[in-house]
Design a protein around this motif. Structure first.
Motif, PDB file in Angstrom:
ATOM      1  N   ASP A 173       0.852  -1.209   0.000  1.00  0.00           N
ATOM      2  CA  ASP A 173       0.000   0.000   0.000  1.00  0.00           C
ATOM      3  C   ASP A 173       0.884   1.256   0.000  1.00  0.00           C
ATOM      4  OD1 ASP A 173      -2.246  -1.619   0.125  1.00  0.00           O
ATOM      5  OD2 ASP A 173      -2.277  -1.630   2.331  1.00  0.00           O
ATOM      6  N   PHE A 174       0.495   2.188  -0.820  1.00  0.00           N
ATOM      7  CA  PHE A 174       1.165   3.498  -0.880  1.00  0.00           C
ATOM      8  C   PHE A 174       2.687   3.382  -0.953  1.00  0.00           C
ATOM      9  CE2 PHE A 174      -2.754   4.263   1.741  1.00  0.00           C
ATOM     10  CZ  PHE A 174      -3.503   4.873   0.733  1.00  0.00           C
ATOM     11  N   PHE A 175       3.137   2.517  -1.755  1.00  0.00           N
ATOM     12  CA  PHE A 175       4.577   2.266  -1.802  1.00  0.00           C
ATOM     13  C   PHE A 175       5.308   3.430  -2.484  1.00  0.00           C
ATOM     14  CE2 PHE A 175       8.354   0.049  -3.654  1.00  0.00           C
ATOM     15  CZ  PHE A 175       8.992  -0.194  -2.437  1.00  0.00           C
ATOM     16  N   LYS A 176       4.605   4.080  -3.342  1.00  0.00           N
ATOM     17  CA  LYS A 176       5.208   5.231  -4.027  1.00  0.00           C
ATOM     18  C   LYS A 176       5.698   6.240  -2.989  1.00  0.00           C
ATOM     19  CE  LYS A 176       4.167   8.480  -7.844  1.00  0.00           C
ATOM     20  NZ  LYS A 176       4.694   9.633  -7.215  1.00  0.00           N
ATOM     21  N   ARG A 177       4.910   6.353  -1.915  1.00  0.00           N
ATOM     22  CA  ARG A 177       5.250   7.318  -0.865  1.00  0.00           C
ATOM     23  C   ARG A 177       6.571   6.957  -0.186  1.00  0.00           C
ATOM     24  NH1 ARG A 177       0.610   7.737   3.280  1.00  0.00           N
ATOM     25  NH2 ARG A 177      -1.012   7.255   1.777  1.00  0.00           N
ATOM     26  N   VAL A 178       6.754   5.643   0.009  1.00  0.00           N
ATOM     27  CA  VAL A 178       8.002   5.178   0.649  1.00  0.00           C
ATOM     28  C   VAL A 178       9.185   5.604  -0.206  1.00  0.00           C
ATOM     29  CG1 VAL A 178       9.311   3.146   1.403  1.00  0.00           C
ATOM     30  CG2 VAL A 178       6.837   3.241   1.741  1.00  0.00           C
ATOM     31  N   ASN A 179       9.078   5.326  -1.480  1.00  0.00           N
ATOM     32  CA  ASN A 179      10.162   5.715  -2.392  1.00  0.00           C
ATOM     33  C   ASN A 179      10.387   7.224  -2.361  1.00  0.00           C
ATOM     34  OD1 ASN A 179      11.231   3.407  -3.529  1.00  0.00           O
ATOM     35  ND2 ASN A 179       9.572   3.238  -5.044  1.00  0.00           N
ATOM     36  N   ASP A 180       9.264   7.901  -2.449  1.00  0.00           N
ATOM     37  CA  ASP A 180       9.364   9.344  -2.531  1.00  0.00           C
ATOM     38  C   ASP A 180       9.917   9.925  -1.228  1.00  0.00           C
ATOM     39  OD1 ASP A 180       8.334   9.076  -5.019  1.00  0.00           O
ATOM     40  OD2 ASP A 180       6.286   9.743  -4.535  1.00  0.00           O
TER      41      ASP A 180
ATOM     42  N   GLY B 160      13.496   7.364  -0.251  1.00  0.00           N
ATOM     43  CA  GLY B 160      14.448   7.025  -1.314  1.00  0.00           C
ATOM     44  C   GLY B 160      14.257   5.602  -1.816  1.00  0.00           C
ATOM     45  N   HIS B 161      14.859   5.366  -2.985  1.00  0.00           N
ATOM     46  CA  HIS B 161      14.677   4.085  -3.670  1.00  0.00           C
ATOM     47  C   HIS B 161      15.305   2.916  -2.925  1.00  0.00           C
ATOM     48  CE1 HIS B 161      14.323   1.536  -7.287  1.00  0.00           C
ATOM     49  NE2 HIS B 161      13.319   2.387  -7.587  1.00  0.00           N
ATOM     50  N   ALA B 162      16.463   3.206  -2.264  1.00  0.00           N
ATOM     51  CA  ALA B 162      17.172   2.130  -1.549  1.00  0.00           C
ATOM     52  C   ALA B 162      16.325   1.612  -0.390  1.00  0.00           C
ATOM     53  CB  ALA B 162      18.510   2.637  -1.009  1.00  0.00           C
TER      54      ALA B 162
ATOM     55  N   GLY C 176      13.166   1.863  -0.311  1.00  0.00           N
ATOM     56  CA  GLY C 176      12.066   1.141  -0.973  1.00  0.00           C
ATOM     57  C   GLY C 176      12.451  -0.304  -1.272  1.00  0.00           C
ATOM     58  N   ASP C 177      13.710  -0.481  -1.782  1.00  0.00           N
ATOM     59  CA  ASP C 177      14.176  -1.865  -2.061  1.00  0.00           C
ATOM     60  C   ASP C 177      14.188  -2.719  -0.799  1.00  0.00           C
ATOM     61  OD1 ASP C 177      14.426  -1.312  -4.683  1.00  0.00           O
ATOM     62  OD2 ASP C 177      16.637  -1.288  -4.749  1.00  0.00           O
ATOM     63  N   ARG C 178      14.659  -2.079   0.254  1.00  0.00           N
ATOM     64  CA  ARG C 178      14.785  -2.833   1.513  1.00  0.00           C
ATOM     65  C   ARG C 178      13.395  -3.252   2.003  1.00  0.00           C
ATOM     66  NH1 ARG C 178      17.480  -0.764   6.756  1.00  0.00           N
ATOM     67  NH2 ARG C 178      17.278  -2.611   8.048  1.00  0.00           N
TER      68      ARG C 178
ATOM     69  N   ALA D  82       5.905 -15.473  -5.412  1.00  0.00           N
ATOM     70  CA  ALA D  82       6.633 -14.905  -6.543  1.00  0.00           C
ATOM     71  C   ALA D  82       6.435 -13.393  -6.578  1.00  0.00           C
ATOM     72  CB  ALA D  82       6.139 -15.545  -7.838  1.00  0.00           C
ATOM     73  N   ARG D  83       7.522 -12.734  -7.067  1.00  0.00           N
ATOM     74  CA  ARG D  83       7.388 -11.289  -7.276  1.00  0.00           C
ATOM     75  C   ARG D  83       7.130 -11.110  -8.783  1.00  0.00           C
ATOM     76  NH1 ARG D  83      12.015  -6.737  -7.391  1.00  0.00           N
ATOM     77  NH2 ARG D  83      10.701  -4.872  -7.266  1.00  0.00           N
ATOM     78  N   VAL D  84       5.999 -10.543  -9.128  1.00  0.00           N
ATOM     79  CA  VAL D  84       5.621 -10.481 -10.540  1.00  0.00           C
ATOM     80  C   VAL D  84       5.619  -9.046 -11.081  1.00  0.00           C
ATOM     81  CG1 VAL D  84       4.281 -12.628 -10.452  1.00  0.00           C
ATOM     82  CG2 VAL D  84       3.175 -10.470  -9.909  1.00  0.00           C
TER      83      VAL D  84
ATOM     84  N   ALA E 297      -9.874  -4.525  -2.748  1.00  0.00           N
ATOM     85  CA  ALA E 297      -9.310  -4.283  -1.411  1.00  0.00           C
ATOM     86  C   ALA E 297      -8.730  -2.879  -1.348  1.00  0.00           C
ATOM     87  CB  ALA E 297      -8.239  -5.326  -1.105  1.00  0.00           C
ATOM     88  N   LYS E 298      -8.040  -2.489  -2.442  1.00  0.00           N
ATOM     89  CA  LYS E 298      -7.464  -1.150  -2.488  1.00  0.00           C
ATOM     90  C   LYS E 298      -8.596  -0.108  -2.411  1.00  0.00           C
ATOM     91  CE  LYS E 298      -2.955  -1.894  -3.514  1.00  0.00           C
ATOM     92  NZ  LYS E 298      -1.836  -1.366  -2.799  1.00  0.00           N
ATOM     93  N   GLN E 299      -9.613  -0.393  -3.194  1.00  0.00           N
ATOM     94  CA  GLN E 299     -10.741   0.527  -3.237  1.00  0.00           C
ATOM     95  C   GLN E 299     -11.429   0.617  -1.880  1.00  0.00           C
ATOM     96  OE1 GLN E 299     -11.548   2.548  -5.933  1.00  0.00           O
ATOM     97  NE2 GLN E 299      -9.588   1.710  -6.618  1.00  0.00           N
TER      98      GLN E 299
ATOM     99  N   GLY F 186     -10.108   0.609   0.867  1.00  0.00           N
ATOM    100  CA  GLY F 186      -9.338   1.302   1.887  1.00  0.00           C
ATOM    101  C   GLY F 186      -7.970   0.695   2.177  1.00  0.00           C
ATOM    102  N   ARG F 187      -7.614  -0.360   1.506  1.00  0.00           N
ATOM    103  CA  ARG F 187      -6.291  -1.013   1.651  1.00  0.00           C
ATOM    104  C   ARG F 187      -6.156  -1.766   2.985  1.00  0.00           C
ATOM    105  NH1 ARG F 187      -5.733   3.586  -1.269  1.00  0.00           N
ATOM    106  NH2 ARG F 187      -4.715   3.372  -3.299  1.00  0.00           N
ATOM    107  N   ASN F 188      -4.962  -2.359   3.161  1.00  0.00           N
ATOM    108  CA  ASN F 188      -4.650  -3.155   4.354  1.00  0.00           C
ATOM    109  C   ASN F 188      -5.782  -4.142   4.666  1.00  0.00           C
ATOM    110  OD1 ASN F 188      -3.219  -4.129   6.514  1.00  0.00           O
ATOM    111  ND2 ASN F 188      -3.936  -2.555   7.938  1.00  0.00           N
TER     112      ASN F 188
END
Ligand SMILES: Nc1nc2c(ncn2[C@@H]2O[C@H](COP(=O)(O)OP(=O)(O)OP(=O)(O)O)[C@@H](O)[C@H]2O)c(=O)[nH]1
Length: 606
Positions: free
Chosen positions: A473-480, A483-485, A487-489, A509-511, A584-586, A588-590
């Motif tokens: 959820d809201f992973f873009k925020r983590v990166n933003d 940082g990307h590193a 985010g990778d972790r 699997a990560r797809v 699920a996202k719609q 409210g997530r989690n």
């Protein structure tokens, strides 16, 4: 690879048996020769003893004859001196009673009338008296010894003349002697001894033992066969009457006037005096027979062993040929020295001169210690080996063998399987093709092929199969924000928690960037929902530590769907899971959303 069988034992037996056979043959010959010598010696000894004994018996008889002649002489003196009375004759008979038993004496005149007798009326009882008196020669001096029978026993009637000065017969003296009664007094006979006394006409007049089935007075030599004995004057005689073979000594004894010759025969039963000898001969023969049987048994055993060895040799040759022509590298290794004892063609082809007989087997391995550790801890993992064309990965199988006819020491049968190609493929598959380098989870490609197998299996076994779709959820925020590193972790930690929350048989699997899928084998929707909740909570409840010391928490949304057996593949179920995830996202997530088969969703959330 040619196996040679040990020959030492066979050679040893091959020499020992003929030598043993020669010894046995020599032993038998020596025994036969010794037995023959013993037999000859026993015969000679028996003949000597027989000769001595016969001489003693002869002397005994001659003494009695002399005594009887003396008695007749005394009777003549009594007649000539006019002293002849019954009493004088009784006295005369009494003097001989001790040595000859109850003899009777009677004197008749020239007209055969009784003049005197040692026992009243005895002249009437004497057997064959009339014939004895009648046969008396009136001209020449006569003394007849006539064998007679007396109460089943042999006896002799002696009739002697007495003449006056002019030579005219004036009296006949008759002496009756029971012959067998005291014939052998003073003589000790060896067991099995038989005695016969024959008159000049070869009629039997006395015999010992008394019970022998020979009729007195019969003129029968009683001889079936006769051959010379070991000492002069002796012979081997087989009796026709009793069938017994005897060693017989003979003597001629002169009696009467004119002189007639009686024959004394003394015989030893051959079986009796050879009894001990026979026993030792049987003992020797039994000993020789035992050795012979042992020899025959040994020969049979050797022949059997030879046949077995030939069988084993043929069998070994066959195995050797099979192994030799196998495409798989095979070697026999000395378990103590670890050198190559035998190598088949495939092994030599693969490794060249390094694999020749006598070379250390460990030199074929990429690492010096590989062979020793493999011996102790067999593994199913391929081991790098130094083949002619470069390093090859081999599966190594070891089988320990005890010492056998081919090898004196413990040996190890090693078979190698070159799995280099598979090894390489596997490696490639596991690295580049199938796994996500960031999280270590399977990638979409691997997931797709695994999904095919899972679908096959679920359809074949009619077992439920569920698909789980997960998105951070809201992973873009983590990166933003971080940082990307970071985010990778977060992705790595979430992936690890995701995989750890599944069962061993499930596949994670990560797809996509922050999208994950899971194949839940043998799992219906209810069970899938439980598992999805476990994943959601595990990620939600795990704070992620940042290098700055701060922590952040991450949530995920999950959609799950059930594979339908009517579907051709997993695509439909995957799409339904994605739709549920979107829901699920719609919502409210989690949360976890279950895609109903009829597309109406139900959901659960934090
Ligand atoms: N650090 C990192 N970020 C990635 C990677 N792959 C994708 N992303 C990022 O993941 C983010 C996905 O964002 P969105 O698709 O907008 O979704 P979201 O922000 O998670 O929001 P929702 O899914 O709606 O909750 C993007 O910012 C991508 O750049 C990756 O490998 N590493």
């Amino acid at each position: 690879m040619r196996v040679r069988l040990a020959k030492s034992r066979q050679t040893w037996l091959g020499i020992a048996l003929p030598a043993l056979a020669t010894l046995v043959a020599a032993n038998i010959l020596i025994n036969v020769w010794q037995s023959w010598r013993d037999l000859t010696a026993a015969d000679a000894l028996a003949a000597q003893r027989l000769d001595v004994q016969t001489s003693l018996i002869e002397k005994n008889i001659r003494d009695r004859i002399d005594a009887l002649n003396g008695t007749i002489g005394v009777a003549r003196t009594l007649i000539d001196a006019g002293g002849l009375t019954d009493a004088s004759l009784r006295t005369l008979a009494a003097t001989l009673r001790d040595s000859m038993g109850n003899i009777d004496i009677a004197v008749f005149d020239a007209d055969r009338h009784v003049r005197a007798e040692s026992r009243a009326g005895v002249s009437n009882a004497l057997p064959e008296l009339a014939a004895a008196l009648t046969r008396m020669d009136t001209r020449a001096p006569t003394e007849r010894w006539t064998p007679v029978q007396w109460r089943q026993n042999g006896a002799v009637l002696i009739s002697a003349d007495n003449r006056d000065r002019t030579g005219a017969l004036n009296a006949v003296i008759v002496v009756f002697v029971p012959l067998e009664q005291h014939l052998l007094d003073g003589v000790t006979l060896a067991p099995g001894t038989a005695i016969r006394l024959l008159d000049s006409a070869q009629r039997l007049i006395a015999r010992y033992p008394l019970a022998a089935s020979v009729t007195l007075g019969e003129r029968a030599p009683d001889t079936a066969t006769r051959r010379p004995g070991p000492v002069e004057g002796t012979a081997f005689v087989s009796s026709r009457t009793d069938g017994i073979e005897r060693l017989v000594a003979s003597r001629r004894i002169g009696v009467g006037q004119p002189l007639a010759y009686w024959t004394l025969e003394v015989g030893y039963a051959v079986r009796t005096y050879r009894r001990d000898l026979r026993f030792s001969v049987y003992l020797n023969a039994a000993g020789a027979a035992c050795v012979l049987i042992m020899l025959i048994g040994g020969t049979l055993l050797v022949r059997r062993e030879k046949a077995l060895r030939e069988h084993v040799a043929r069998y070994t040759q066959m195995i050797s040929t099979i192994v030799e022509n196998m495409p798989t590298p095979v070697a026999m290794i000395d378990a103590t020295a670890n050198d190559i004892l035998l190598a088949n063609a495939a092994l030599l082809d693969t490794f060249g001169a390094l694999a020749a007989d006598g070379q250390p087997f460990s030199r074929l391995f990429g690492h010096a210690d590989d062979w020793s550790s493999l011996r102790e801890n067999p593994t199913d993992e391929p081991v790098p080996m130094l083949a002619r064309g470069g390093t090859r990965h081999m599966l190594v199988r070891c089988t320990r063998l005890p010492p056998n006819q081919a090898f004196d020491t413990d040996s190890i049968l090693v078979t190698l399987a070159d799995v280099s190609r598979h090894h390489q493929l596997l490696k490639q598959l596991r690295t580049a093709a199938d796994f996500d380098p960031l999280t270590g989870l399977a990638n979409r490609r691997y997931f797709a092929s695994a999904a095919e197998h899972a679908v096959d299996q679920a359809r074949r076994l009619h077992r439920p199969l569920s698909v789980l779709a997960l998105d951070l959820d809201f992973f873009k925020r983590v990166n933003d924000t971080w940082g990307h590193a970071v985010g990778d972790r977060v992705l790595q930690i979430a992936a690890r928690l995701f995989e750890a929350s599944l069962r061993d048989d499930d596949l994670a699997a990560r797809v996509g960037g922050e999208e994950f899928l899971a194949l839940l084998l043998d799992t219906d929707l209810a069970q899938a929902q439980t598992i999805a909740e476990r994943v959601r909570l595990a990620i939600q409840d795990t704070p992620i530590m940042l290098d700055s010391g701060k922590t952040l928490s991450q949530t995920v949304s999950i959609g799950i769907a059930l594979f339908l057996e009517t579907e051709a593949d997993l695509t439909g179920a995957q799409e339904r899971a994605d739709a549920a995830l979107y829901a699920a996202k719609q919502a409210g997530r989690n949360r976890v959303t279950v895609a109903a088969v009829d597309a109406s969703d139900t959901s659960s959330s934090a």
